[in-house]
Design a protein around this motif. Sequence first.
Motif, PDB file in Angstrom:
ATOM      1  N   PHE A 381     -14.695   5.505   5.268  1.00 33.67           N
ATOM      2  CA  PHE A 381     -15.022   4.513   6.296  1.00 33.67           C
ATOM      3  C   PHE A 381     -16.320   4.860   7.027  1.00 33.67           C
ATOM      4  CE2 PHE A 381     -10.450   4.213   5.633  1.00 33.67           C
ATOM      5  CZ  PHE A 381     -10.291   2.839   5.479  1.00 33.67           C
ATOM      6  N   GLY A 382     -17.136   5.736   6.457  1.00 35.18           N
ATOM      7  CA  GLY A 382     -18.390   6.119   7.103  1.00 35.18           C
ATOM      8  C   GLY A 382     -18.109   7.091   8.245  1.00 35.18           C
ATOM      9  N   GLY A 383     -18.928   7.046   9.305  1.00 41.05           N
ATOM     10  CA  GLY A 383     -18.722   7.975  10.413  1.00 41.05           C
ATOM     11  C   GLY A 383     -19.705   7.705  11.534  1.00 41.05           C
ATOM     12  N   GLY A 384     -19.500   8.402  12.666  1.00 40.67           N
ATOM     13  CA  GLY A 384     -20.408   8.251  13.801  1.00 40.67           C
ATOM     14  C   GLY A 384     -20.251   6.894  14.467  1.00 40.67           C
ATOM     15  N   GLN A 385     -21.329   6.451  15.123  1.00 39.93           N
ATOM     16  CA  GLN A 385     -21.174   5.204  15.885  1.00 39.93           C
ATOM     17  C   GLN A 385     -21.092   3.966  14.994  1.00 39.93           C
ATOM     18  OE1 GLN A 385     -24.422   5.231  18.599  1.00 39.93           O
ATOM     19  NE2 GLN A 385     -25.946   4.586  17.114  1.00 39.93           N
ATOM     20  N   ARG A 386     -21.353   4.142  13.688  1.00 43.50           N
ATOM     21  CA  ARG A 386     -21.229   2.995  12.788  1.00 43.50           C
ATOM     22  C   ARG A 386     -19.973   3.093  11.920  1.00 43.50           C
ATOM     23  NH1 ARG A 386     -26.316  -0.380  12.753  1.00 43.50           N
ATOM     24  NH2 ARG A 386     -24.548  -1.773  12.500  1.00 43.50           N
ATOM     25  N   LEU A 387     -19.044   3.931  12.359  1.00 43.33           N
ATOM     26  CA  LEU A 387     -17.759   4.027  11.660  1.00 43.33           C
ATOM     27  C   LEU A 387     -17.152   2.629  11.517  1.00 43.33           C
ATOM     28  CD1 LEU A 387     -15.410   6.072  10.782  1.00 43.33           C
ATOM     29  CD2 LEU A 387     -14.468   5.631  13.042  1.00 43.33           C
ATOM     30  N   GLU A 391     -11.151   0.147  10.355  1.00 46.85           N
ATOM     31  CA  GLU A 391     -10.423   1.236   9.688  1.00 46.85           C
ATOM     32  C   GLU A 391      -8.913   1.159   9.925  1.00 46.85           C
ATOM     33  OE1 GLU A 391     -11.782   5.298  10.277  1.00 46.85           O
ATOM     34  OE2 GLU A 391     -10.027   6.064   9.211  1.00 46.85           O
ATOM     35  N   HIS A 392      -8.508   1.015  11.163  1.00 46.75           N
ATOM     36  CA  HIS A 392      -7.065   1.008  11.423  1.00 46.75           C
ATOM     37  C   HIS A 392      -6.394  -0.187  10.735  1.00 46.75           C
ATOM     38  CE1 HIS A 392      -3.209   1.563  13.212  1.00 46.75           C
ATOM     39  NE2 HIS A 392      -3.268   0.379  13.796  1.00 46.75           N
ATOM     40  N   PHE A 393      -7.071  -1.334  10.815  1.00 50.98           N
ATOM     41  CA  PHE A 393      -6.543  -2.532  10.157  1.00 50.98           C
ATOM     42  C   PHE A 393      -6.348  -2.252   8.655  1.00 50.98           C
ATOM     43  CE2 PHE A 393      -6.888  -6.771   8.255  1.00 50.98           C
ATOM     44  CZ  PHE A 393      -6.070  -7.520   9.078  1.00 50.98           C
ATOM     45  N   ALA A 394      -7.353  -1.606   8.057  1.00 52.90           N
ATOM     46  CA  ALA A 394      -7.299  -1.332   6.615  1.00 52.90           C
ATOM     47  C   ALA A 394      -6.127  -0.408   6.261  1.00 52.90           C
ATOM     48  CB  ALA A 394      -8.621  -0.727   6.149  1.00 52.90           C
ATOM     49  N   TRP A 395      -5.953   0.667   7.034  1.00 48.53           N
ATOM     50  CA  TRP A 395      -4.831   1.583   6.767  1.00 48.53           C
ATOM     51  C   TRP A 395      -3.508   0.830   6.882  1.00 48.53           C
ATOM     52  CZ3 TRP A 395      -5.438   5.846   4.259  1.00 48.53           C
ATOM     53  CH2 TRP A 395      -6.550   6.669   4.457  1.00 48.53           C
ATOM     54  N   MET A 396      -3.435  -0.010   7.911  1.00 47.86           N
ATOM     55  CA  MET A 396      -2.177  -0.700   8.161  1.00 47.86           C
ATOM     56  C   MET A 396      -1.844  -1.664   7.019  1.00 47.86           C
ATOM     57  SD  MET A 396      -1.293  -2.690  11.582  1.00 47.86           S
ATOM     58  CE  MET A 396      -2.107  -4.121  10.985  1.00 47.86           C
ATOM     59  N   VAL A 397      -2.823  -2.471   6.631  1.00 46.31           N
ATOM     60  CA  VAL A 397      -2.583  -3.417   5.532  1.00 46.31           C
ATOM     61  C   VAL A 397      -2.248  -2.634   4.255  1.00 46.31           C
ATOM     62  CG1 VAL A 397      -3.633  -5.179   4.039  1.00 46.31           C
ATOM     63  CG2 VAL A 397      -4.082  -5.199   6.501  1.00 46.31           C
ATOM     64  N   GLY A 398      -2.996  -1.566   4.014  1.00 43.41           N
ATOM     65  CA  GLY A 398      -2.787  -0.774   2.806  1.00 43.41           C
ATOM     66  C   GLY A 398      -1.382  -0.187   2.756  1.00 43.41           C
ATOM     67  N   ILE A 399      -0.989   0.512   3.807  1.00 38.25           N
ATOM     68  CA  ILE A 399       0.311   1.200   3.808  1.00 38.25           C
ATOM     69  C   ILE A 399       1.458   0.196   3.760  1.00 38.25           C
ATOM     70  CG2 ILE A 399       1.835   2.648   5.236  1.00 38.25           C
ATOM     71  CD1 ILE A 399      -0.793   4.113   6.140  1.00 38.25           C
ATOM     72  N   LEU A 400       1.348  -0.874   4.546  1.00 42.78           N
ATOM     73  CA  LEU A 400       2.440  -1.862   4.571  1.00 42.78           C
ATOM     74  C   LEU A 400       2.572  -2.578   3.227  1.00 42.78           C
ATOM     75  CD1 LEU A 400       1.903  -3.429   8.120  1.00 42.78           C
ATOM     76  CD2 LEU A 400       3.695  -1.838   7.418  1.00 42.78           C
ATOM     77  N   THR A 401       1.453  -2.850   2.584  1.00 43.18           N
ATOM     78  CA  THR A 401       1.535  -3.531   1.278  1.00 43.18           C
ATOM     79  C   THR A 401       2.139  -2.596   0.231  1.00 43.18           C
ATOM     80  OG1 THR A 401      -0.403  -4.844   1.846  1.00 43.18           O
ATOM     81  CG2 THR A 401       0.207  -4.788  -0.470  1.00 43.18           C
ATOM     82  N   ILE A 402       1.683  -1.353   0.215  1.00 43.13           N
ATOM     83  CA  ILE A 402       2.248  -0.411  -0.768  1.00 43.13           C
ATOM     84  C   ILE A 402       3.755  -0.290  -0.530  1.00 43.13           C
ATOM     85  CG2 ILE A 402       2.258   1.982  -1.597  1.00 43.13           C
ATOM     86  CD1 ILE A 402      -0.711   2.140  -0.677  1.00 43.13           C
ATOM     87  N   ALA A 403       4.145  -0.136   0.738  1.00 40.21           N
ATOM     88  CA  ALA A 403       5.571   0.041   1.051  1.00 40.21           C
ATOM     89  C   ALA A 403       6.368  -1.191   0.625  1.00 40.21           C
ATOM     90  CB  ALA A 403       5.757   0.316   2.539  1.00 40.21           C
ATOM     91  N   THR A 404       5.851  -2.382   0.901  1.00 42.44           N
ATOM     92  CA  THR A 404       6.584  -3.610   0.562  1.00 42.44           C
ATOM     93  C   THR A 404       6.725  -3.741  -0.954  1.00 42.44           C
ATOM     94  OG1 THR A 404       5.673  -4.642   2.536  1.00 42.44           O
ATOM     95  CG2 THR A 404       6.603  -6.120   0.881  1.00 42.44           C
ATOM     96  N   VAL A 405       5.626  -3.558  -1.658  1.00 39.13           N
ATOM     97  CA  VAL A 405       5.646  -3.753  -3.111  1.00 39.13           C
ATOM     98  C   VAL A 405       6.506  -2.685  -3.805  1.00 39.13           C
ATOM     99  CG1 VAL A 405       4.170  -3.578  -5.165  1.00 39.13           C
ATOM    100  CG2 VAL A 405       3.453  -4.998  -3.235  1.00 39.13           C
ATOM    101  N   MET A 406       6.338  -1.421  -3.378  1.00 35.44           N
ATOM    102  CA  MET A 406       7.018  -0.330  -4.095  1.00 35.44           C
ATOM    103  C   MET A 406       8.517  -0.274  -3.793  1.00 35.44           C
ATOM    104  SD  MET A 406       4.790   1.026  -6.094  1.00 35.44           S
ATOM    105  CE  MET A 406       5.422   2.640  -6.586  1.00 35.44           C
ATOM    106  N   GLN A 407       8.973  -1.071  -2.823  1.00 31.76           N
ATOM    107  CA  GLN A 407      10.423  -1.166  -2.617  1.00 31.76           C
ATOM    108  C   GLN A 407      11.059  -2.001  -3.725  1.00 31.76           C
ATOM    109  OE1 GLN A 407      10.368  -2.416   1.618  1.00 31.76           O
ATOM    110  NE2 GLN A 407      12.036  -0.952   1.879  1.00 31.76           N
ATOM    111  N   THR A 408      10.273  -2.814  -4.405  1.00 26.35           N
ATOM    112  CA  THR A 408      10.832  -3.689  -5.439  1.00 26.35           C
ATOM    113  C   THR A 408      10.323  -3.374  -6.844  1.00 26.35           C
ATOM    114  OG1 THR A 408      10.768  -5.422  -3.773  1.00 26.35           O
ATOM    115  CG2 THR A 408      11.191  -6.136  -6.028  1.00 26.35           C
ATOM    116  N   TRP A 409       9.060  -2.974  -6.954  1.00 27.41           N
ATOM    117  CA  TRP A 409       8.428  -2.912  -8.277  1.00 27.41           C
ATOM    118  C   TRP A 409       7.880  -1.540  -8.636  1.00 27.41           C
ATOM    119  CZ3 TRP A 409       9.210  -7.276 -10.917  1.00 27.41           C
ATOM    120  CH2 TRP A 409       9.335  -8.489 -10.224  1.00 27.41           C
ATOM    121  N   ARG A 410       7.842  -1.294  -9.948  1.00 26.22           N
ATOM    122  CA  ARG A 410       7.022  -0.240 -10.549  1.00 26.22           C
ATOM    123  C   ARG A 410       6.027  -0.965 -11.441  1.00 26.22           C
ATOM    124  NH1 ARG A 410       8.647   1.733  -7.550  1.00 26.22           N
ATOM    125  NH2 ARG A 410      10.106   3.394  -7.207  1.00 26.22           N
TER     126      ARG A 410
END
Length: 442
Positions: A381-387, A391-410
């Motif tokens: 996500f880069g760094g410093g004042q141009r971070l 970032e938080h939105f991305a982690w949240m969407v990423g983790i929630l999607t993985i969790a939702t999908v992997m509860q049902t599918w491989r």
Amino acid sequence: MHTQAQNTYPPGPKLPFPWQFIGRPFANLPDTFLNLAAQYGDIVHFMLGRQHIYLINHPDFIQEVLITQQRNFTKGRVLQNSRQLLGNGLLTAEGEAHIQQRRMVQPIFHREQINKHIPQIIQLAEEMSLRWQANQPLDLSAEMTRLTMNIIAQALFGTTIDAQTPALSNAIQVLLTTPHAVLRRIRAGSNKREFQRSQAHLTAFIETSIAEHKNGAGQSDILSQLLHATDGQGCLLGQQQIQDHAMTFFLAGHETIASALSWTFYLLAQYPQIAEKLSAELDSVLVGYSPSAENYSQLEYTKMALTESMRLYPPAWIMGRQAQQDVTLGGYHIPQGATVLLSQWVTHHDPRFYPNPELYKPERWLPAARAVRPKMAYFPFGGGQRLCIGEHFAWMVGILTIATVMQTWRFKQIPGRRMTPEFTVTLRSPNGFYVRPIPIKL
Ligand code: HEM
């Protein structure tokens, strides 16, 4: 004097850089840079025409460019091409304008604000997962793009894009896939006209949405927050600024997450034992329920799996800066105006920090393993004042999607289909990124 200056250049290829990437402008660059780093070391110098380029390959020097000496570097010419699409939004603004804009919109991306979008994110991920059919080849890349486009549209405008015409999603794809080099070269060509039509289409959609919000539509979405954002003196953002921010968040905020998710599922298909471990965590934390704001931060292994996937396949694989004045870095003199390149692709594959770098190994992100690694050995996500503000939105969407999908599918890889990354300005997962979904509970 001339000779002395040349002697101070860091090592690097002496011939002008072979610029054979026209047409597929970025295709070979990442591995070329990896090879340059392996051959010449932590700071590599080469010429591109008359331009001095410095490729920086050590976390300590990356930290200097992005954080310690950030005042000496701007995005400069690196941004000129993006402005025609993103205007003067947060990605493209510089100096005081950037600081002021960032201050105004930062509160919108605070954790508690972003967490309010959790129920909608889960709902969209569940709808997607319900649509899939067991054993039928599935284009992961297309699915993830559709999902993340709907998630960001819902968070930003309070509506999904599926509800709009397919022409709009086509327009977005055109905007994201037309390389800047093409735009510059083919001034009146059909690519450029298609690009302009797509840009006009998306701009019209954003303008309509702003007008509707001014008339009272949308209460808690990002656009309504942009309409109410004020600086210290109570001044609101202007119409053009709101439009540029909306365009920037929309375009920066979904293809990157789609790429991270596609590669994560692809890796989990190749490493079933890691998929099992991740499942065990989902079973114990979620016990069959959907993830929520309360328990999503407990999904530690899921987060490690995503972290490691963005190490191997960083959605933003390269960043550029321009030296604003003469700078010293790692004992070398970098002249004013030179271009400095920082590549997540190169640093994230460095065996000094990641032994067996090609191996997908979420355990690299256990606290003890992290502690011995320099901070900027990982900077998706880069760094410093141009971070990255998302970032938080991305982690949240990423983790929630993985969790939702992997509860049902491989996912099962389809034999004979090896996926190779597609490098444009970002690292995308190629179209036709096929796997077979296998239900885990029959
Ligand atoms: C996995 C997902 C993402 C990745 C890997 C990513 C990566 C990055 C990187 C590397 C930068 C710094 C660029 C530079 O300094 O040259 C950046 C900046 C930015 N990103 Fe993201 N991003 C992601 C998601 C998002 C999302 C979800 C949004 C918005 C909703 C977003 C909006 C922005 C903006 C506005 C900036 C400019 C920030 C500034 O200069 O103040 N990004 N992103």
